[in-house]
Structure formats: C-alpha cells, structure tokens
Design an enzyme around this catalytic site. Structure first.
Site, PDB file in Angstrom:
ATOM      1  N   CYS A 154       0.874  -1.171   0.000  1.00 42.41           N
ATOM      2  CA  CYS A 154       0.000   0.000   0.000  1.00 42.41           C
ATOM      3  C   CYS A 154       0.902   1.210   0.000  1.00 42.41           C
ATOM      4  O   CYS A 154       0.703   2.138   0.763  1.00 42.41           O
ATOM      5  CB  CYS A 154      -0.919   0.016   1.208  1.00 42.41           C
ATOM      6  N   ALA A 187     -12.387   6.658  14.029  1.00 44.22           N
ATOM      7  CA  ALA A 187     -13.321   7.758  14.284  1.00 44.22           C
ATOM      8  C   ALA A 187     -14.628   7.466  13.558  1.00 44.22           C
ATOM      9  O   ALA A 187     -14.718   7.581  12.336  1.00 44.22           O
ATOM     10  CB  ALA A 187     -12.724   9.075  13.803  1.00 44.22           C
ATOM     11  N   GLY A 229     -18.923   7.858  14.095  1.00 45.14           N
ATOM     12  CA  GLY A 229     -20.038   8.360  14.904  1.00 45.14           C
ATOM     13  C   GLY A 229     -19.528   9.114  16.117  1.00 45.14           C
ATOM     14  O   GLY A 229     -18.775  10.076  15.985  1.00 45.14           O
TER      15      GLY A 229
END
Lengths: 260, 260
Positions: free
Chosen positions: A105, A244, A246
């Site tokens: 990645c 992270a 809600g």
C-alpha cells in the site's frame, strides 16, 4: 516476532473518555538483498518473512523456480533478508528502477526519508481541537463519501479547518487520495499547517510521512493506524486519531491537543 | 471522466441467484512525464488528475513550490500527464530507481507485464467450483482472520482447495499477504493451478496479475474488485468473485465455472 503491539490510547465514546491499553498492528520495514544487492524495503507484518521474500521475488520474476535459490538468511532484528540466487544475469536486468519501498500500500522510495523527517519535520504549529468538532467533521465526511457507498472500492480524503471540509478527494488508493488533496492545496494556495486531514483509509507510516511533510498537525482516520505511524506521530508532535466513527474515536498521540 | 463503470454480475443471496447490472470502481493507469521523461504510472481513479500529478511530485519532493512548475498538459484519453519543471537538475537525482507503478496499493513495475499477461497467462486449467463450497471456505476464512479482528489493520489471504484452506497468511499489505502465500506454496511444492485464492482485500489489477502468474483459476474477495481486475479476469479466463460475505457473493466473470 509479534505482529501486534500494545499502546496506550485515549478512548472516547460520546461524552465519556478514558485511558486504555489497546493493540495495534505492527508495521515492520523488511529490506531484501539479492546476492548482496539491496532490492527493496517492504513495509509488512513481521511473520513469514522467508515466504514473503521468496513470494515477492517470484511475483516480480526474479526467480522462476525453487532451484534458482541457492540459500536464504534472515536477520529479523535488523529487518533484513538475504537471498542468494544461482543465476545472477537473470535478475540483474530486474535491478534497474527496482529500488522501491512499499507495504503493498505504498509509494516508492518514501521510507528513506523517515530519519530525516524525524529531525526536520516536527510540527512547528501545534493545533488544539475540540472533540465535538472532530465528530462533526467525521459526520460531514461520511456524508460526502458517496462513491465509496456506491462501489465499496474507493478511499476518501479531506482537508479540513476546525469547522468545515475545505478539500475533498477520492481515489482507489489511499496515497493517491492524499496526494490529490495536497496537490489541490498547492495549486490553490491553501495553507495545510493549520488544517486537519481526514481519511477513510488505514494510517500507515507512508500516509503519516506525506502529511508530516505538509506540516499537518492532526490526522483522523475511520480505520486503524499502524505501530510505525503512531511512533512517527509521537516523534513529530502530530495528533493521531483512529477508528473515528459516529461518537467514538481512539486518540493515539498528543492527547493534550484535544479540548473536551 | 467517469470514476465508476457498469458491469453485468451474477448476484447470489443464499439459494437465489440472478443476473444484475452493478457498478464497480474504475481503475485507471495514469503515467506521469516530467520534462518529457517518464517517471511513474499510478493506478488511480481518473478524477483530479492534475491535482494527483502535482501532489505526487510534491510528496516525492520533485517540486517544493508552485513556482517550480512551468506548465502542465493532460491527455486523459491516453492516460498521460505531462508536467514541465523549471529546474531540471533538482529532480534528476530523483529519477533513479523511481520508475515504479502503484495504486498507492501497488508493487513497483508490475503493470508493464499486463500486456504480456494478456497473451501468455490465460488460465490453462479452468476450475469448476460449487457455490456451497465457496460459502464454506469463506466462513472458515473469516474464523481464521483473528489478527484482523484484534486490530482492524491487517489483510488475510488463503490458498484453498475446493473443500479446505491449505495456506493462510496475514499482512498489513494485501500484496504482501498474497506474496507470502505464493512464497510458501513455492517453498512447499504446492501446486497453485487447481486452487482458489481467498482475500480480505480489494482486488486490483495487481492482485489479479499476481494470481494469474501463478495460474490460479478462481479468486474470491470479501471486498470489491476494480474495473481493470474484472477486464483482466475476463481476458484470462479467471473466475472473479467479490463481496463474498456469509451467504452472499457477486460473480463478476466466468459464470459457467460455478456449480449450483
């Protein structure tokens, strides 16, 4: 070797917050030498390193069968794998333009800048931010990530002030989405030193370093950070927030920058 | 330019299956030339290409400010971006070992093999597989992905027969996990031509090509495939299955290989 690492985090759920121990995935730089020539540094999980080295060289066509391999030696402490191939000419061709660094990645040749970044890239203008603002930004961010909802195949990235999303980009690659943000900021003359980066993707060392180069003081992700990104954030004075979602989030570094 | 593409899929829910139109994320090869010198091909979403080019060169320190850029030209049909910088010496150093190809989830220099793979890598031994077997493999696969459950930061990959998981690997990178599988298969003399690859990660062209090189006839993912991976799978005679979760899955290519 362990593939996870224990870290102290500040866990936020709605109005509550408390310090906890959590586990994060270890990000391990593993450099492959072929016949004593450095080929690549993979950012990986430190298990099955022999298999990774052989598989990578097989995929990249350095070897075509087991019989091409003379011997293999691992130095796990140093993060180096030495492989000796019988046919040198066969892979010499491959060496050109081959010296890249990736986690599968990753972007090429980024990792060599890590040590410099330790010295030169420390955040000069720390940013304090209210937890409630982060929650509001996350909810705006999620609403904007439509392409992701349509296809499940794309990452979103945003540059934000404390109160609003300023730039928003999407791409199949986490790194591309972030580069689009920084490219647009440069083209439009938007200062990144006092902003927040929001990303849907995992925070690897490479994402952390790209942001650090732009002096972004706060990075927030819907996903997990790696051990190396946490160590770098700590070192560089960056506030790193993961998972992270809600009303929940995990704070990994620079706790004092948050306002409750 | 569109960032998604419509494709015909076979959608399976429990015992039911029906042909539908679905959208997948477009994977677009974008090659950057700096002062007429080819630098990199990014596998990306075809939006904000100018921003991507500038941001990538900014991140990789080819440029340090907007004033380094003389002019920019995009050829979207060909997938090429031309950028002309004022200071040539500054980035010449960077050109060495720089010619990599990545989606920000990629390995270097892989994409140049695509055209070859079209000709040489077509699956020679097609595999028919029962949908019920795939469902069983997926449920075994999910149970094994513990590290993922612990940290949310790792990809799992497995090599399977029709009935069981033979090899299982995990890594922070999708490509590393797959390379570990193929490395172990090579080291242990396990034939991959009659096997199935299961992965937790998105199927990009690079994942598809790695598997095609090992002549794997069936690839199953918990996540989404890209447009380019579907086109390659079609061309190579590979059965490509995405969003395989519980009793559901989407079949993207080679429908006749499935047994109901």
């Amino acid at each position: 070797m362990d593939t996870i690492k224990k870290v102290d985090i500040l866990r936020i759920k709605g109005e509550e917050f408390k310090g906890e121990e959590d586990v994060v995935i270890l990000e391990y730089p593993f450099t492959i030498f072929v016949n004593d020539e450095e080929i690549i540094t993979l950012l990986c999980s430190p298990n099955s390193l022999k298999e990774l080295m052989v598989g990578f060289l097989f995929s990249e066509e350095f070897i075509s069968s087991l019989s091409d391999i003379d011997r293999i030696r691992l130095d796990e402490d140093k993060g180096i794998g030495y492989i000796y191939l019988k046919n040198i000419n066969q892979f010499n061709e491959k060496l050109r333009g081959k010296r890249t660094i990736t986690s599968g990645c990753g972007k090429g040749t980024l990792f060599y800048n890590v040590l410099d970044s330790f010295k030169s890239k420390r955040i000069k203008e720390p940013l304090s931010i209210e937890v409630e603002n982060i929650k509001r930004l996350i909810s705006k961010f999620n609403k904007k990530s439509e392409l992701f909802l349509n296809t499940g195949g794309v990452h979103s990235c945003a540059l934000c002030s404390a109160n609003d999303i300023i730039l928003f980009e999407e791409d199949i690659g986490r790194h591309n989405a972030l580069d689009k943000i920084f490219g647009k900021a440069l083209l439009e003359g938007i200062d990144t030193k006092d902003k927040i980066i929001l990303t849907s993707g995992r925070i690897s060392s490479e994402i952390l370093i790209k942001s650090a180069k732009r002096q972004v003081p706060v990075i927030v992700s819907r996903s997990a950070p790696t051990s190396l990104s946490i160590e770098l954030a700590e070192e560089l004075g960056i506030t790193l927030i993961g998972f992270a979602r809600g009303q929940k989030m995990n704070i990994y570094t620079n706790f004092p920058s948050l306002i409750f």
